[in-house]
Design a protein around this motif. Structure first.
Motif, PDB file in Angstrom:
ATOM      1  N   ILE A  53      40.467  26.983  45.964  1.00 14.49           N
ATOM      2  CA  ILE A  53      41.441  27.839  45.259  1.00 14.49           C
ATOM      3  C   ILE A  53      42.228  28.598  46.320  1.00 14.49           C
ATOM      4  CG2 ILE A  53      41.729  29.700  43.579  1.00 14.49           C
ATOM      5  CD1 ILE A  53      39.002  28.951  42.376  1.00 14.49           C
ATOM      6  N   THR A  54      43.540  28.412  46.327  1.00 16.44           N
ATOM      7  CA  THR A  54      44.342  28.958  47.436  1.00 16.44           C
ATOM      8  C   THR A  54      45.369  30.001  46.962  1.00 16.44           C
ATOM      9  OG1 THR A  54      45.868  27.085  47.208  1.00 16.44           O
ATOM     10  CG2 THR A  54      44.124  26.866  48.848  1.00 16.44           C
ATOM     11  N   PRO A  55      45.811  30.870  47.877  1.00 15.86           N
ATOM     12  CA  PRO A  55      46.814  31.899  47.546  1.00 15.86           C
ATOM     13  C   PRO A  55      48.232  31.414  47.878  1.00 15.86           C
ATOM     14  CG  PRO A  55      45.910  32.362  49.698  1.00 15.86           C
ATOM     15  CD  PRO A  55      45.328  31.042  49.264  1.00 15.86           C
ATOM     16  N   TRP A  56      49.207  32.299  47.749  1.00 17.67           N
ATOM     17  CA  TRP A  56      50.607  31.900  47.912  1.00 17.67           C
ATOM     18  C   TRP A  56      51.183  32.223  49.281  1.00 17.67           C
ATOM     19  CZ3 TRP A  56      52.717  36.491  49.120  1.00 17.67           C
ATOM     20  CH2 TRP A  56      52.207  37.656  48.525  1.00 17.67           C
ATOM     21  N   SER A  63      48.056  28.376  44.145  1.00 20.58           N
ATOM     22  CA  SER A  63      48.565  29.527  43.393  1.00 20.58           C
ATOM     23  C   SER A  63      49.721  29.075  42.486  1.00 20.58           C
ATOM     24  CB  SER A  63      49.079  30.577  44.382  1.00 20.58           C
ATOM     25  OG  SER A  63      49.929  31.488  43.722  1.00 20.58           O
ATOM     26  N   PRO A  64      49.834  29.656  41.290  1.00 16.85           N
ATOM     27  CA  PRO A  64      50.965  29.303  40.424  1.00 16.85           C
ATOM     28  C   PRO A  64      52.324  29.634  41.045  1.00 16.85           C
ATOM     29  CG  PRO A  64      49.539  30.970  39.386  1.00 16.85           C
ATOM     30  CD  PRO A  64      48.908  30.613  40.685  1.00 16.85           C
ATOM     31  N   ASP A  75      48.244  30.098  35.123  1.00 19.05           N
ATOM     32  CA  ASP A  75      47.305  31.220  35.012  1.00 19.05           C
ATOM     33  C   ASP A  75      47.510  32.027  33.724  1.00 19.05           C
ATOM     34  OD1 ASP A  75      45.944  30.608  37.306  1.00 19.05           O
ATOM     35  OD2 ASP A  75      46.545  32.396  38.446  1.00 19.05           O
ATOM     36  N   THR A  86      40.430  31.599  48.849  1.00 17.99           N
ATOM     37  CA  THR A  86      41.174  32.573  49.645  1.00 17.99           C
ATOM     38  C   THR A  86      42.088  33.321  48.707  1.00 17.99           C
ATOM     39  OG1 THR A  86      41.079  31.130  51.571  1.00 17.99           O
ATOM     40  CG2 THR A  86      42.682  32.897  51.642  1.00 17.99           C
ATOM     41  N   GLY A  87      41.971  34.622  48.685  1.00 23.85           N
ATOM     42  CA  GLY A  87      42.795  35.417  47.780  1.00 23.85           C
ATOM     43  C   GLY A  87      42.349  36.861  47.803  1.00 23.85           C
ATOM     44  N   SER A  88      42.649  37.571  46.737  1.00 22.07           N
ATOM     45  CA  SER A  88      42.389  39.011  46.714  1.00 22.07           C
ATOM     46  C   SER A  88      40.905  39.310  46.484  1.00 22.07           C
ATOM     47  CB  SER A  88      43.218  39.648  45.602  1.00 22.07           C
ATOM     48  OG  SER A  88      42.816  39.108  44.363  1.00 22.07           O
ATOM     49  N   LYS A 120      35.467  38.029  40.872  1.00 21.95           N
ATOM     50  CA  LYS A 120      35.356  37.256  39.622  1.00 21.95           C
ATOM     51  C   LYS A 120      34.808  35.860  39.914  1.00 21.95           C
ATOM     52  CE  LYS A 120      39.245  39.423  37.262  1.00 21.95           C
ATOM     53  NZ  LYS A 120      40.664  39.241  37.024  1.00 21.95           N
ATOM     54  N   VAL A 121      35.273  35.268  40.998  1.00 17.72           N
ATOM     55  CA  VAL A 121      34.796  33.928  41.373  1.00 17.72           C
ATOM     56  C   VAL A 121      33.284  33.975  41.582  1.00 17.72           C
ATOM     57  CG1 VAL A 121      34.838  32.170  43.209  1.00 17.72           C
ATOM     58  CG2 VAL A 121      36.976  33.155  42.373  1.00 17.72           C
ATOM     59  N   GLU A 178      37.307  34.143  51.397  1.00 15.29           N
ATOM     60  CA  GLU A 178      38.174  34.801  52.388  1.00 15.29           C
ATOM     61  C   GLU A 178      39.077  35.745  51.620  1.00 15.29           C
ATOM     62  OE1 GLU A 178      37.832  34.689  55.443  1.00 15.29           O
ATOM     63  OE2 GLU A 178      36.816  32.809  55.918  1.00 15.29           O
ATOM     64  N   GLY A 189      40.769  39.967  50.891  1.00 11.44           N
ATOM     65  CA  GLY A 189      41.798  40.850  51.442  1.00 11.44           C
ATOM     66  C   GLY A 189      41.328  41.638  52.650  1.00 11.44           C
ATOM     67  N   GLY A 190      42.290  42.172  53.365  1.00  9.37           N
ATOM     68  CA  GLY A 190      41.985  42.998  54.528  1.00  9.37           C
ATOM     69  C   GLY A 190      42.830  44.259  54.508  1.00  9.37           C
ATOM     70  N   GLU A 227      45.657  47.780  50.423  1.00 13.41           N
ATOM     71  CA  GLU A 227      46.271  46.652  51.129  1.00 13.41           C
ATOM     72  C   GLU A 227      47.684  46.459  50.587  1.00 13.41           C
ATOM     73  OE1 GLU A 227      44.953  42.641  50.224  1.00 13.41           O
ATOM     74  OE2 GLU A 227      45.312  42.029  52.280  1.00 13.41           O
TER      75      GLU A 227
HETATM   76  P1  NAD Z   1      44.930  36.155  44.042  1.00 14.19           P
HETATM   77  O1  NAD Z   1      43.515  36.569  44.150  1.00 14.19           O
HETATM   78  O2  NAD Z   1      45.791  36.785  43.042  1.00 14.19           O
HETATM   79  O3  NAD Z   1      45.023  34.586  43.779  1.00 14.19           O
HETATM   80  C1  NAD Z   1      44.363  33.642  44.584  1.00 14.19           C
HETATM   81  C2  NAD Z   1      44.075  32.394  43.775  1.00 14.19           C
HETATM   82  O4  NAD Z   1      43.111  32.682  42.765  1.00 14.19           O
HETATM   83  C3  NAD Z   1      45.278  31.807  43.047  1.00 14.19           C
HETATM   84  O5  NAD Z   1      45.226  30.392  43.172  1.00 14.19           O
HETATM   85  C4  NAD Z   1      45.045  32.233  41.620  1.00 14.19           C
HETATM   86  O6  NAD Z   1      45.645  31.376  40.688  1.00 14.19           O
HETATM   87  C5  NAD Z   1      43.540  32.135  41.529  1.00 14.19           C
HETATM   88  N1  NAD Z   1      42.912  32.874  40.421  1.00 14.19           N
HETATM   89  C6  NAD Z   1      43.464  33.800  39.598  1.00 14.19           C
HETATM   90  N2  NAD Z   1      42.533  34.265  38.722  1.00 14.19           N
HETATM   91  C7  NAD Z   1      41.381  33.627  39.008  1.00 14.19           C
HETATM   92  C8  NAD Z   1      40.049  33.695  38.490  1.00 14.19           C
HETATM   93  N3  NAD Z   1      39.728  34.528  37.484  1.00 14.19           N
HETATM   94  N4  NAD Z   1      39.106  32.932  39.049  1.00 14.19           N
HETATM   95  C9  NAD Z   1      39.401  32.118  40.085  1.00 14.19           C
HETATM   96  N5  NAD Z   1      40.633  32.001  40.620  1.00 14.19           N
HETATM   97  C10 NAD Z   1      41.616  32.749  40.097  1.00 14.19           C
HETATM   98  O7  NAD Z   1      45.513  36.328  45.522  1.00 14.19           O
HETATM   99  P2  NAD Z   1      47.029  36.127  46.018  1.00 14.19           P
HETATM  100  O8  NAD Z   1      47.840  37.256  45.468  1.00 14.19           O
HETATM  101  O9  NAD Z   1      47.462  34.723  45.758  1.00 14.19           O
HETATM  102  O10 NAD Z   1      46.874  36.293  47.601  1.00 14.19           O
HETATM  103  C11 NAD Z   1      46.949  37.546  48.223  1.00 14.19           C
HETATM  104  C12 NAD Z   1      45.578  38.049  48.613  1.00 14.19           C
HETATM  105  O11 NAD Z   1      44.877  37.050  49.340  1.00 14.19           O
HETATM  106  C13 NAD Z   1      45.613  39.254  49.533  1.00 14.19           C
HETATM  107  O12 NAD Z   1      44.625  40.194  49.151  1.00 14.19           O
HETATM  108  C14 NAD Z   1      45.250  38.688  50.887  1.00 14.19           C
HETATM  109  O13 NAD Z   1      44.721  39.601  51.797  1.00 14.19           O
HETATM  110  C15 NAD Z   1      44.305  37.608  50.518  1.00 14.19           C
HETATM  111  N6  NAD Z   1      44.218  36.593  51.556  1.00 14.19           N
HETATM  112  C16 NAD Z   1      43.088  36.514  52.326  1.00 14.19           C
HETATM  113  C17 NAD Z   1      43.014  35.603  53.359  1.00 14.19           C
HETATM  114  C18 NAD Z   1      41.782  35.496  54.211  1.00 14.19           C
HETATM  115  O14 NAD Z   1      41.614  34.519  54.911  1.00 14.19           O
HETATM  116  N7  NAD Z   1      40.887  36.456  54.173  1.00 14.19           N
HETATM  117  C19 NAD Z   1      44.081  34.736  53.593  1.00 14.19           C
HETATM  118  C20 NAD Z   1      45.216  34.836  52.795  1.00 14.19           C
HETATM  119  C21 NAD Z   1      45.270  35.765  51.767  1.00 14.19           C
END
Ligand code: NAD
Length: 468
Positions: free
Chosen positions: A143-146, A172-173, A202, A223-225, A231-232, A246, A248-249, A374
């Motif tokens: 599952i990847t971010p944007w 990510s959407p 989403d 990788t995401g928030s 939740k994952v 992975e 947020g920071g 953040e």
């Molecule tokens: P996000 O958490 O909103 O979304 C990440 C992914 O999770 C998306 O693909 C989204 O569709 C999916 N998602 C949404 N709801 C979900 C659920 N209930 N269960 C599972 N997956 C779900 O994050 P974002 O806004 O796309 O990315 C920004 C964040 O990511 C920032 O906090 C940033 O610091 C973090 N980030 C961390 C790293 C790292 O390596 N530590 C790298 C890049 C980004």
């Protein structure tokens, strides 16, 4: 407008509806992606599960060769993918933008293909032989971010494939198109079902949540928030999935009193503003010693004000727009709040559409929202400090622990301060540099596990100990 298709079991697949992907630089439609649900996810997981049997039974050398072929394919399509990243993500083609992201994707894919986890003999004597084997897990859900859609997809998928797993990826959407195309390209050299992709908006269906609880997915790499990561973890508990999170920071940079402001200004700027600050391990708060505080502010502002911001397709742009409205609103809220508490040294006023100029605010302290939260955008708070013990306490006063940096002309002193920071990576006189042979991950609320290198590779395996 181009209709993009998913790839499941080696075939192009659409859904009964689509969603639109917008270019953040101008709000125009870039393409449409399939809006998938449980049915398509189940199909992708069963394709990956079926493919796992023959993919995982190959020799280690065969897996290595197959991954190297994937890396070559990605490299051959770098220019095309870079343009697609710019269109849907907003970052410039030029500078540390989408071509740079593709350079990283290719470097990581190549390096990861060459890694291996050889058998370890733990004991071999008259009492017996004990061997440690590394076995693939099965289907890995990614599952990847944007922010770095293709590079992070490669970080997730290549180690999974290299260790004999098969993959279902969900981008990510906001940025699904480059991943749809990436998976299509990878499928030109991979057996059907080894890599599958599903996309959704989403809104209609929580695809990521369904992946996290899916009984036939053995691991989630996410990788995401932090909030979504939690939740994952909750949804993954019931099926005892392996997890790499992975998250947020809120990285602190610390400038010690003996630094040369002119010399470090460029490094400080890109440490904070890489990808418009939408970088997990970007410097998100900067602590500067009282004695050089004003000189560092002046040097940083002088450097930052000459950075061209614009449409990423323009070769002159070095920074693009903020990727989406939600993130823009968050940055705008934090800047408005900071204006009432500190002094805006540069920027501070939103531009057209999703453009927000590089913004630097001094006079803030821990407890202010822009310092504590953040921001994930083009704004940097600068905090004045007076002694080293105080600044170490302030830097560590955060639930996050992804990265940190110390800036000084004396490496020994810098190393001493660095060793006391609570974070997974710490840099001296730079910030955010990562490489495929060095493990990367967060401590505290910034995540679980690491990516890259043999340590990262091992997270896509289970251990089996053989007692002979
Ligand atoms: P996000 O958490 O909103 O979304 C990440 C992914 O999770 C998306 O693909 C989204 O569709 C999916 N998602 C949404 N709801 C979900 C659920 N209930 N269960 C599972 N997956 C779900 O994050 P974002 O806004 O796309 O990315 C920004 C964040 O990511 C920032 O906090 C940033 O610091 C973090 N980030 C961390 C790293 C790292 O390596 N530590 C790298 C890049 C980004």
């Amino acid at each position: 407008m181009k209709q993009y298709q998913a790839t499941i079991g080696g075939k192009s697949v659409s859904a009964d509806s689509d969603f639109t992907v917008l270019n953040p630089a101008n709000g125009k439609e870039v393409g449409r992606a399939p809006n998938m649900g449980q049915k398509e996810l189940d199909a992708a997981v069963s394709a990956a599960k079926a493919a796992f049997i023959s993919w995982s039974s190959q020799s280690d050398a065969a897996l290595q060769t197959a991954c190297a072929a994937v890396a070559e394919k990605i490299e051959a399509h770098s220019a095309e993918l870079a343009e697609l990243i710019t269109l849907e993500q907003g970052k410039p083609l030029n500078g540390m933008g989408s071509r740079w992201e593709m350079g990283g994707a290719v470097a990581w894919a190549g390096y990861t293909s060459g890694l291996s986890l050889p058998l370890k003999v733990l004991q071999d004597n008259e009492q017996g032989r004990v061997e440690l084997h590394r076995k693939p897990l099965g289907v890995v859900g990614s599952i990847t971010p944007w922010n770095f859609p293709v590079m992070i997809a490669v970080w997730h998928m290549l180690p999974a494939l290299r260790t004999g797993n098969t993959v279902v990826i969900k981008p990510s959407p906001f940025t699904p198109l480059s991943t749809l195309r990436l998976v299509e390209i990878m499928n030109e050299v991979l057996p059907a079902g080894v890599v599958n992709v599903v996309t959704g908006d989403d809104q209609r269906f929580n695809l990521g949540g369904a992946m996290s609880s899916h009984p036939d997915i053995r691991k989630i790499v996410f990788t995401g928030s932090c909030a979504t990561g939690q939740k994952v973890m909750q949804s993954a508990a019931e099926t005892m999935k392996r997890l790499t999170l992975e998250l947020g920071g809120n990285d602190a940079g610390i400038v010690l009193a003996d630094s040369d402001p002119e010399k470090i200004a460029e490094g400080l700027f890109w440490g904070a503003f890489l990808n418009n600050g939408q970088t997990c391990a970007a410097m998100k708060r900067l602590y500067v010693h009282d004695s050089i505080h004003d000189a560092v502010c002046d040097a940083l502002v002088a450097y930052a004000k000459n950075i061209p911001v614009g449409d990423g397709l323009d070769e002159k742009s070095m920074l693009g727009p903020i990727q989406n409205r939600m993130q823009f609103d968050k940055v705008a809220r934090l800047v408005t709040d900071a204006k009432g508490r500190g002094k805006v040294l540069l920027g501070g006023e939103p531009g057209e559409g999703l453009f927000f100029p590089p913004t630097i605010v001094s006079g803030l302290s821990n407890g202010d929202a822009l310092v504590d939260e953040e921001q994930f955008g083009p704004v940097l708070p600068i905090i004045r400090y007076h002694d080293v013990e105080e600044v170490i306490r302030l830097a560590n006063d955060s639930p996050n622990g992804l990265g940190g940096s110390v800036w000084s002309s004396d490496k020994a002193t810098a190393r001493e301060v660095a060793s006391r920071l609570e974070c997974g990576s710490v840099w001296i006189n730079k910030h955010g540099a990562i490489q495929p042979n060095a493990p990367f991950g967060g401590v505290k609320a910034s995540g679980i596990g690491v990516e890259f290198s043999e340590e990262g590779l091992a997270e896509y395996t289970d251990i089996q100990v053989v007692f002979v």
